[in-house]
Design an enzyme around this catalytic site. Structure first.
Site, PDB file in Angstrom:
ATOM      1  N   LYS B  80       0.721  -1.067   0.008  1.00  0.00           N
ATOM      2  CA  LYS B  80       0.027  -0.071  -0.073  1.00  0.00           C
ATOM      3  C   LYS B  80       0.719   1.319   0.030  1.00  0.00           C
ATOM      4  O   LYS B  80       2.131   1.247   0.479  1.00  0.00           O
ATOM      5  CB  LYS B  80      -0.885  -0.028   1.335  1.00  0.00           C
ATOM      6  CG  LYS B  80      -1.981   1.096   1.370  1.00  0.00           C
ATOM      7  CD  LYS B  80      -2.767   1.016   2.566  1.00  0.00           C
ATOM      8  CE  LYS B  80      -3.905   2.074   2.416  1.00  0.00           C
ATOM      9  NZ  LYS B  80      -4.783   2.178   3.960  1.00  0.00           N
ATOM     10  N   SER B 155      -9.589   2.222   2.910  1.00  0.00           N
ATOM     11  CA  SER B 155      -8.681   3.124   2.293  1.00  0.00           C
ATOM     12  C   SER B 155      -7.761   1.733   1.233  1.00  0.00           C
ATOM     13  O   SER B 155      -7.292   2.601   0.203  1.00  0.00           O
ATOM     14  CB  SER B 155      -8.052   3.839   3.011  1.00  0.00           C
ATOM     15  OG  SER B 155      -7.102   3.332   4.184  1.00  0.00           O
ATOM     16  N   SER B 179      -9.770  -0.121   7.337  1.00  0.00           N
ATOM     17  CA  SER B 179      -9.156   0.134   5.930  1.00  0.00           C
ATOM     18  C   SER B 179      -8.630  -1.239   5.416  1.00  0.00           C
ATOM     19  O   SER B 179      -8.224  -1.091   4.234  1.00  0.00           O
ATOM     20  CB  SER B 179      -8.118   1.017   5.990  1.00  0.00           C
ATOM     21  OG  SER B 179      -8.931   2.361   5.923  1.00  0.00           O
TER      22      SER B 179
END
Lengths: 489, 488
Positions: B80, B155, B179
């Protein structure tokens, strides 16, 4: 109207540690800009602070030195404000639960003259907390440059109660505080290097009133003389406003050294809202009581306690103790020398007169005096010197010569005496013969002596000392001369 | 047999050990797959194939020399964009960090490298991890591989979508309020958030420090367990990291821990706002456990309705301070219109941050302001302790808690963009877990009629990862959802 000033100080002191408050980046003064940084100092994305326990211990030690209570637990808060010298745009500090609580500092006010000890009193402290130093901005003609070397250096903020009433007290406080901090090895407190910085809160009230007036905070006081000038300026400024029927505005002001005046930085309404909240990256610090006790046991004797002891126990005068006690190294040198020969007055005199003079003369380019640790003399040198004088091996006069020699070479005094043949002559017949010669050669002096002028003897001693190269035992010489003149009548 | 890029770590690791494949082959397959599908999925913000292949080659050489490290050696793991990888962009999907390259590895990356993993690409996300749909990325909108017109969740939407699309064998995400778990549920993969402190946060760009945790996305519970084993541990660079307690040989423990368990079901999680298909699916899953002999305990988490408001006070307060460092002075976006220090800050931040980030900074600044601090931040922290207390009480009656991961399956792109509150409710079942610092995992539990994945959340006790994995593993073993892949 007559006013009384009420003054409180906030003093920032850089705590001497090898690495910074929250990271392993090193710190030293004067390194090329931005060379003492790392990812944490620069606040790069993803970095986290890690506590430097040495800074905690040193600050706790400072607190103990200043009579503070050491908290069971201290915590970290974020003080949020935007400024280009602040890499994270928040400062890690201790707002709610500081490391050191309360405390008091004994101060010595100036006496009526240099040689006379002034009054002592105590100044109450509110707290001492730790925080991180920001970087340093330098404003150039068309741009501002930032040096982050200083960023993250551990800073102890000492906050006094509004407990002083004059610039003189404030200066005395700073001097005594500075001494104690240096004594305890917390910081070198060099104000020129920014190791110690001061803000002053000043308010006025009519003499006799208990109620505090509106205060202003003066920033940027980077020398003790600035503190003095700024406080005096502020007292005068506020008094004028009050006399004119005006009101003091609560504000932060900045001292301008060049114009020796201050100007308003921001009013209370413009004051920052720092949005303090507990830092979620650092754990609260539990203070180990056993370790605190150890730190307390390691504390050096406070300078004014030492001064009192020297005066009471060693019978030393203020003129000596005031020189000896401001410098921990010097006083420890002194006490060490006493172990070789327990003659406090003599040794103190050698240290405060001869040694300090030689140290200052030996400094290169006359910039700053050498420190005791930097010269070739050890306490044993001075102790031995005092000892051989007391034992009559050499005279005080010869002692001066030996002192200069041993300072230069580092040789022990007895070795110098031996090598140079400086041993005091106690040979009565030789000295007596020389005395007779001197008496015969200076009838005028003999006459003056007989008329009651003791000093006239010095004119007779001179040739004898010259002939013996100063080695004649002065006591013996004195006695012999008197005896021979009396007999000659 | 599934394509190599849809295999599990456990399978690939056995093949590597048997000499049936190489890390270069696996990595190349992942690179090719990404080249083939990422135009549609848009999971990656950037990739560095040469760098990945060099790591793969090093892994193969290690293995050839008889020095293979363990199950992760040679496995490509996608990262990420909020986790620092040395010499790779670290943009947090924000214009603010458009040109920023990290000079160091996050601790979790260091540990993955030590385990031999191949660090692969930068995965899309909501800007600074703020969002639940990955639509807040300043660069691109990621599609859900199961239906490219829907969002992948957020997210960590890029990390979840990449898994579903076969663009990595495993990925890392971060979870502040759900997330990892919510996008895992929406993309039909496994996503896990550990106990707070179990994985170092060093190198994770902070959003809300007291809530953020790194965690894995994987195809199976076992794979997630293997990744966790590699990454956990006390880190001298993160004061909030904690030495693990109890069983940490998670993958090994899976084989031994078979239940039956006492499983808590919080009645508050099945009320208003839950999609009927999701509700039915989770009830079926609970029923399955019951049929396996587990005791289903009706529990209450009475303060859970306060979790979302408490979260949006605590998280935004911390974020407002954490994101202050992006100021245009050193490495972040600098406005060309800056004239002095003040406009350097205001213009740079105004241009660099997106709307959702600004919204949260303003909210966080407000709740910390003098005069409001006690009413908001301090009070929120008190409620936070009550929420933790709810869980502690519940765990006296059960070994793990079962809930839906998300109240709805993936929704259409743009559907909630103009309604932040509706968006915030996507995390209603996941947020309280972060506030309590507990571990939780989302595993695929089936599909809606329209073919969108649904996720089951298993919440464990603090440091109870081993038990939590075992409960999740039992369900996974009893179903074939983990083997299903979307058509792209």
């Amino acid at each position: 109207m007559e006013y009384e000033a009420v003054i409180g100080l906030e003093i920032h002191v850089q705590v001497k540690t090898r690495t910074k408050m929250f990271t392993a980046a090193p710190y030293e003064y004067g390194a090329p800009p931005n060379t003492l940084t790392d990812a944490v100092v620069l606040g790069l994305p993803g970095t986290l602070p890690v506590l430097n326990h040495t800074a905690i211990e040193k600050c706790a030690k400072l607190g103990l030195m200043l009579g503070c209570e050491i908290a069971e637990v201290c915590k970290w808060d974020r003080k949020n404000y935007f400024y280009p010298d602040s890499p994270k745009n928040y400062q890690l500090t201790q707002n709610e639960e500081p490391l050191c609580i309360g405390g008091k500092v004994e101060i010595e006010l100036p006496g009526p003259s240099r040689n006379v000890e002034g009054e002592h009193r105590w100044v109450q402290l509110n707290r001492i907390h730790l925080e991180e130093d920001p970087g340093k901005l330098t404003h150039e003609a068309f741009e501002t440059v930032i040096d982050f070397n200083r960023a993250g250096v551990p800073l102890a903020e000492i906050v006094t109660e509004p407990d002083m009433s004059s610039s003189t007290e404030a200066v005395a406080f700073l001097n005594c505080l500075r001494n104690m901090i240096i004594y305890a090895g917390i910081s070198d407190c060099d104000m020129e290097k920014g190791q110690m910085r001061c803000d002053a809160n000043v308010s006025l009230r009519p003499v006799g009133s208990e109620k505090l007036g509106t205060r202003t905070e003066m920033k940027n006081l980077n020398s003790i003389s600035n503190v003095k000038a700024a406080i005096e300026y502020e007292i005068e400024r506020q008094a004028e406003i009050l006399d004119d029927g005006g009101k003091i505005i609560q504000e932060t002001r900045r001292w301008d050294v060049d114009t020796a005046s201050s100007f308003s930085l921001r009013s209370k309404e413009e004051a920052h809202d720092y949005r303090y909240f507990p830092d979620p990256d650092l754990m609260p610090v539990q203070m180990d009581r056993a370790r605190v006790a150890e730190l307390e046991a390691e504390l050096p004797e406070r300078p004014l306690d030492k001064q009192r002891r020297y005066q009471t126990d060693l019978d030393l005068p203020f003129t000596i103790t005031s020189v000896l006690c401001v410098n921990r190294e010097l006083s420890e040198f002194f006490e060490e020398a006493l172990k070789t020969h327990n003659a406090p007055k003599q040794i103190a005199n050698y240290i405060t007169n001869d040694l300090l003079r030689e140290l200052s003369e030996a400094s290169e380019h006359g910039e700053s005096a050498l420190s005791v640790g930097e010269c070739k003399l050890t306490p044993e040198h001075i102790g031995t010197l005092a000892k051989i004088i007391d034992e009559g091996v050499i005279s005080k006069q010869i002692g001066k010569e030996v002192f200069t020699e041993m300072f230069k070479t580092g040789d022990m005094p007895d070795a110098i005496v031996e090598k140079k043949g400086l041993k005091q002559s106690n040979d009565t017949s030789e000295i007596e013969a020389l005395c007779r010669e001197a008496i015969a050669g200076n009838a005028k002096a003999v006459g003056q002596y007989k008329d009651g002028n003791e000093k006239a003897l010095n004119a007779l001693k001179g040739p004898v000392m010259k002939a013996t190269k100063g080695k004649a035992n002065p006591g013996m010489l004195d006695q012999l001369l008197k005896k021979l003149i009396d007999e000659g009548e | 047999m599934s394509s190599i890029f849809y295999k599990t770590i456990a399978e690939l690791s056995a093949m590597l050990a048997a000499g049936e494949t190489t890390s270069v082959e696996i990595t190349q397959a992942v690179i090719d797959r990404t080249a083939a599908v990422d135009d549609k999925v848009k999971a990656f913000l950037s990739t560095d194939a040469d760098d990945a292949l060099a790591q793969a080659k090093a892994s193969d050489e290690r293995r050839a020399a008889g020095k293979a490290i363990g199950p992760l050696d040679g496995i490509p793991v996608g990262i990420k964009d909020t986790l620092a990888v040395k010499d790779q962009p670290l943009r947090c999907a924000s214009k603010m960090l458009e040109n920023y390259v990290s000079p160091f590895d996050a601790t979790c990356i260091v540990k993955l490298r030590e385990a031999g993993a191949v660090i692969w690409g930068r995965l899309n996300m909501d800007e600074f991890a703020m969002g639940s749909s990955t639509e807040n990325s300043a660069y691109q909108t990621t599609g859900n591989p199961w239906n490219l017109e829907t969002i992948p969740g957020g997210s960590s939407g890029g990390s979840a979508a990449a898994m579903a699309a076969g663009e990595a064998i495993a990925t890392l995400g971060t979870d502040t309020g759900g997330s990892i778990r919510q996008p895992a549920a929406l993309c039909g993969v496994v996503g896990m958030k550990p106990t707070y402190g179990l994985i170092s946060r060093y190198g994770l760009v902070a959003f809300a420090s007291s809530l953020d945790q790194v965690g894995p996305f994987a195809r199976t519970v076992e794979d997630a367990a293997l990744l966790m084993e590699a990454m956990l541990g006390k880190d001298p660079l993160d004061s909030t990291s904690i030495a693990p307690q109890g069983e940490t040989n998670y993958a090994e423990a899976l084989k031994e821990k078979k239940g039956p368990w006492r499983l808590g079901v919080p009645r508050e999680f099945f009320g208003e706002g839950i999609d009927p298909e999701v509700k039915a699916n989770i009830e079926q899953a609970i029923d399955w456990y019951k049929r396996q002999g587990c005791e289903i305990v009706d529990i209450s988490l009475p303060h859970s309705e306060l979790a979302v408001p408490v979260y949006y006070i605590v998280a935004t307060a911390e974020a407002s301070s954490n994101l202050a460092r992006f100021d245009g002075v050193r490495y972040s976006h600098r406005s060309e219109e800056a004239k002095d220090a003040l406009t350097l800050f205001t213009k740079s931040r105004g241009e660099g941050f997106g709307d959702e980030v600004k919204r949260r900074i303003i909210l966080g600044t407000y709740v910390l302001s003098s005069g409001y601090y006690d009413a908001y931040y301090l009070r929120a922290q008190k409620v936070r302790r009550l929420i933790l207390g709810d869980f502690e009480n519940a765990f006296e009656q059960c070994d793990a808690i079962l809930t839906p991961t998300s109240p709805t399956p993936a929704f259409k792109q743009g559907e909630r963009s103009d309604d932040p509150l509706a968006m915030y409710l996507s995390d209603i079942y996941t947020i309280s877990v972060n506030l309590a610092g507990l571990p939780a995992i989302s595993i695929p539990s089936g599909f809606t009629e329209s073919g969108l994945p649904i996720g089951l959340q298993v919440i464990g006790k603090a440091f109870g990862e081993a038990e939590m994995f075992a409960v999740a593993n039992a369900f996974e073993q009893g179903h074939n959802y983990a083997q299903q892949t979307p058509t792209l």
